[in-house]
Design an enzyme around this catalytic site. Structure first.
Site, PDB file in Angstrom:
ATOM      1  N   LYS A   1       0.819  -1.213   0.000  1.00  0.00           N
ATOM      2  CA  LYS A   1       0.000   0.000   0.000  1.00  0.00           C
ATOM      3  C   LYS A   1       0.848   1.256   0.000  1.00  0.00           C
ATOM      4  CE  LYS A   1      -4.398  -1.487   1.797  1.00  0.00           C
ATOM      5  NZ  LYS A   1      -5.518  -1.193   2.664  1.00  0.00           N
TER       6      LYS A   1
ATOM      7  N   LYS B   1      -6.624  -8.870  -6.239  1.00  0.00           N
ATOM      8  CA  LYS B   1      -7.871  -9.121  -5.520  1.00  0.00           C
ATOM      9  C   LYS B   1      -8.950  -8.118  -5.975  1.00  0.00           C
ATOM     10  CE  LYS B   1      -8.796  -8.055  -0.744  1.00  0.00           C
ATOM     11  NZ  LYS B   1      -8.675  -8.317   0.683  1.00  0.00           N
TER      12      LYS B   1
ATOM     13  N   LYS C   1     -12.712  -2.886  -3.158  1.00  0.00           N
ATOM     14  CA  LYS C   1     -13.686  -1.798  -3.182  1.00  0.00           C
ATOM     15  C   LYS C   1     -13.046  -0.503  -3.642  1.00  0.00           C
ATOM     16  CE  LYS C   1     -14.963  -2.942   1.649  1.00  0.00           C
ATOM     17  NZ  LYS C   1     -13.635  -3.344   2.138  1.00  0.00           N
TER      18      LYS C   1
HETATM   19  N1  TRP Z   1      -7.544  -5.798   7.906  1.00  0.00           N
HETATM   20  C1  TRP Z   1      -8.791  -6.406   7.513  1.00  0.00           C
HETATM   21  C2  TRP Z   1      -8.940  -6.245   5.987  1.00  0.00           C
HETATM   22  O1  TRP Z   1      -8.411  -5.340   5.406  1.00  0.00           O
HETATM   23  C3  TRP Z   1      -9.971  -5.786   8.206  1.00  0.00           C
HETATM   24  C4  TRP Z   1      -9.883  -5.999   9.684  1.00  0.00           C
HETATM   25  C5  TRP Z   1      -9.628  -5.076  10.640  1.00  0.00           C
HETATM   26  C6  TRP Z   1     -10.072  -7.232  10.357  1.00  0.00           C
HETATM   27  N2  TRP Z   1      -9.661  -5.624  11.864  1.00  0.00           N
HETATM   28  C7  TRP Z   1      -9.917  -6.958  11.733  1.00  0.00           C
HETATM   29  C8  TRP Z   1     -10.337  -8.539   9.908  1.00  0.00           C
HETATM   30  C9  TRP Z   1     -10.005  -7.974  12.689  1.00  0.00           C
HETATM   31  C10 TRP Z   1     -10.422  -9.562  10.878  1.00  0.00           C
HETATM   32  C11 TRP Z   1     -10.254  -9.267  12.235  1.00  0.00           C
HETATM   33  O2  TRP Z   1      -9.659  -7.030   5.397  1.00  0.00           O
END
Ligand code: TRP
Length: 343
Positions: free
Chosen positions: A123, A206, A209
């Site tokens: 990123k 992937k 969004k």
């Molecule tokens: N980082 C995850 C993503 O981008 C989103 C996310 C934030 C998450 N906190 C989490 C996923 C805790 C599982 C558990 O998809």
């Protein structure tokens, strides 16, 4: 879903997962995440699902768009079958304990660990000096999301596996440094690669969004015409559906369309290939589009209804946040005690 490894038996099984409200929900979120969350909930698992708005703002979000996206993710969960009376459903910023535990974990995680996070490197690219400090610390907040509930299992896509491993590292270092057995060793629950939904224009990426072009993704709120058009324009190759699954090797775009069909129809990719062996894209794509419309239309209709009445969604999120806090607050309190913070 496959589950590996072992969690300390002292912790009762609990699922936590989250979706970031950065733009609208896609078919990737539905097939790769929400559909599995619903299955876990319906199997009677103790489940907590979060709209992780504090994660979304690690890159700038227009405030109005953030509100819309937060409610849209909530609506997507509910319309797909997350029942806010069975699962706990809330948005992260309404439970301040996430940010508080996140700070503690910023003091546990090591800079060297963060530097190894591949998602951050991707990123930030060669712009690493200009991204927010929050984006860098993101995985430590994610660890807090999970460990604040002593969650033992986290259903996530393959791309999040490293973050769940970091969560274990943070839990282990905390337990070690303070000589406690307080945080569990959380397991990622990774769906097979077969259900990873990829970008319609580039099968190596992937479906996201926030990607540049709307043509590369199916949004859960797309209407039938849009869905048909996007599948029609989806990148493929001159060969159609092969005679056997091996015929998809080295053809990421073709594989993706077969996988999407398989996931939507609850079949294996092998079964789809067997059914459509030899078919050209001119036949397969419209069939796939019809199937997607069939599955998504009732969900998007319900999402629109929910989003028309923000009071209902907001109430669900508020009540969910209260229930979440009932679990989170004693765990944070105990964490503060362990660390030696005077209360
Ligand atoms: N980082 C995850 C993503 O981008 C989103 C996310 C934030 C998450 N906190 C989490 C996923 C805790 C599982 C558990 O998809």
């Amino acid at each position: 879903m496959s589950e590996g490894g072992q969690t300390s038996p002292a912790f009762t099984p609990r699922i936590f997962s989250g979706i970031k409200p950065s733009g609208g929900l896609t078919l990737g979120n539905y097939l790769g995440a929400i559909k599995k969350f619903v299955a876990a909930q319906d199997a009677g698992k103790d489940s907590i699902f979060c709209v992780v708005d504090l994660h979304a703002i690690t890159v700038w979000q227009d405030p109005k768009d953030l509100q819309v996206a937060t409610r849209e993710v909530a609506a997507g969960y509910i319309a797909s079958g997350i029942d806010p009376t069975k699962s706990i459903l809330f948005n992260q910023s309404q439970v301040p304990e996430h940010a508080e535990l996140g700070w503690i974990f910023n003091c546990v995680a090591r800079v060297g660990w963060m530097n190894r996070m591949t998602q951050f490197k991707d990123k930030a690219g060669n712009n690493a000096e200009k991204v927010s400090l929050g984006l860098y610390a993101y995985p430590s907040l994610m660890a807090a999301d999970i460990l604040l509930y002593h969650a033992t299992h986290v259903p996530v896509g393959d791309d999040q596996k490293q973050h769940v491993e970091l969560t274990r590292d943070i839990a282990a270092k905390f337990n070690h440094d303070y000589k406690v057995d307080f945080f569990p060793m959380t397991e990622p629950v990774i769906e097979g690669p077969a259900v990873r939904v990829m970008n319609l224009r580039d099968g190596s990426k992937k479906m996201s969004k926030s990607g540049e072009s709307d043509m590369e993704r199916i949004n859960m709120l797309d209407d039938a015409d849009k869905i048909a058009k996007k599948f029609k324009k989806a990148k493929t190759d001159p060969d159609g559906i092969p005679e056997s699954i091996e015929g998809l090797d080295g053809r990421p775009e073709a594989r993706n369309l077969v996988n999407i069909y398989a996931a939507l129809s609850d079949q294996s990719a092998e079964a789809v290939v067997a059914e459509y062996a030899g078919a050209g894209w001119g036949k397969f794509k419209p069939t796939l589009a019809d199937l997607a419309v069939d599955k998504l239309a009732p969900i998007s209709e319900e999402m629109r209804r929910l989003m028309d009445d923000t009071a209902e969604i907001d109430k669900i999120l508020r009540l969910g946040a209260e229930r979440a806090r009932d679990i989170a607050s004693p765990i944070l309190k105990k964490t503060y005690e362990i660390v030696g913070l005077v209360r």
